[in-house]
Scaffold this motif. Structure first.
Motif, PDB file in Angstrom:
ATOM      1  N   ALA A 145       0.833  -1.200   0.000  1.00  0.00           N
ATOM      2  CA  ALA A 145       0.000   0.000   0.000  1.00  0.00           C
ATOM      3  C   ALA A 145       0.872   1.255   0.000  1.00  0.00           C
ATOM      4  N   GLY A 146       0.431   2.255  -0.760  1.00  0.00           N
ATOM      5  CA  GLY A 146       1.106   3.537  -0.789  1.00  0.00           C
ATOM      6  C   GLY A 146       2.271   3.630  -1.762  1.00  0.00           C
ATOM      7  N   THR A 147       2.605   2.561  -2.441  1.00  0.00           N
ATOM      8  CA  THR A 147       3.735   2.552  -3.367  1.00  0.00           C
ATOM      9  C   THR A 147       3.253   2.195  -4.772  1.00  0.00           C
ATOM     10  N   ILE A 148       3.654   2.996  -5.758  1.00  0.00           N
ATOM     11  CA  ILE A 148       3.313   2.678  -7.147  1.00  0.00           C
ATOM     12  C   ILE A 148       4.154   1.482  -7.579  1.00  0.00           C
ATOM     13  N   GLU A 149       3.469   0.466  -8.059  1.00  0.00           N
ATOM     14  CA  GLU A 149       4.134  -0.762  -8.484  1.00  0.00           C
ATOM     15  C   GLU A 149       4.117  -0.875  -9.999  1.00  0.00           C
ATOM     16  N   GLU A 150       5.204  -1.399 -10.558  1.00  0.00           N
ATOM     17  CA  GLU A 150       5.297  -1.724 -11.980  1.00  0.00           C
ATOM     18  C   GLU A 150       5.275  -3.238 -12.073  1.00  0.00           C
ATOM     19  N   ILE A 151       4.285  -3.785 -12.787  1.00  0.00           N
ATOM     20  CA  ILE A 151       4.038  -5.217 -12.778  1.00  0.00           C
ATOM     21  C   ILE A 151       4.086  -5.765 -14.205  1.00  0.00           C
TER      22      ILE A 151
END
Length: 108
Positions: free
Chosen positions: A62-68
């Motif tokens: 939560a709270g972190t932009i993730e690149e998937i």
């Protein structure tokens, strides 16, 4: 032209889960075109998301932009099988929120 009894479904999932999901969809009888089963078009790409504090993310926090690393799956589904598709997704898709579009089709 008249409305088809099929719809086109487009959804995304993590690359690592795509094969299992794709096979489960085909095994449920979804993605059949004429004499062919398990029909699906797959495109690789990257998804981005920032889970909020109420999310239960499969990847990241939560709270972190993730690149998937993700793939999009595109397939036909009989309208009468949409509830079956919902069940397959609930059982085999890892995300708590699935990015998915369902498009009506016309008979050609």
């Amino acid at each position: 032209m008249k409305e088809s009894t099929n719809v086109k479904v487009w959804l995304t999932c993590p690359t690592e889960d795509a094969k299992q999901l794709r096979l489960a969809i085909g095994d449920a009888g979804i993605g059949t075109i004429g004499n062919y089963t398990h029909c699906c078009f797959v495109v690789e790409g990257k998804g981005f998301a920032k889970p909020n504090e109420d999310a239960n993310p499969h990847i990241g926090k939560a709270g972190t932009i993730e690149e998937i690393e993700e793939v999009s799956l595109e397939f036909v589904c009989a309208r009468s099988q949409l509830e079956t598709l919902r069940s397959v997704i609930a059982e085999h898709h890892p995300y708590d929120e699935v990015a998915m579009d369902i498009f009506p089709l016309l008979e050609f």
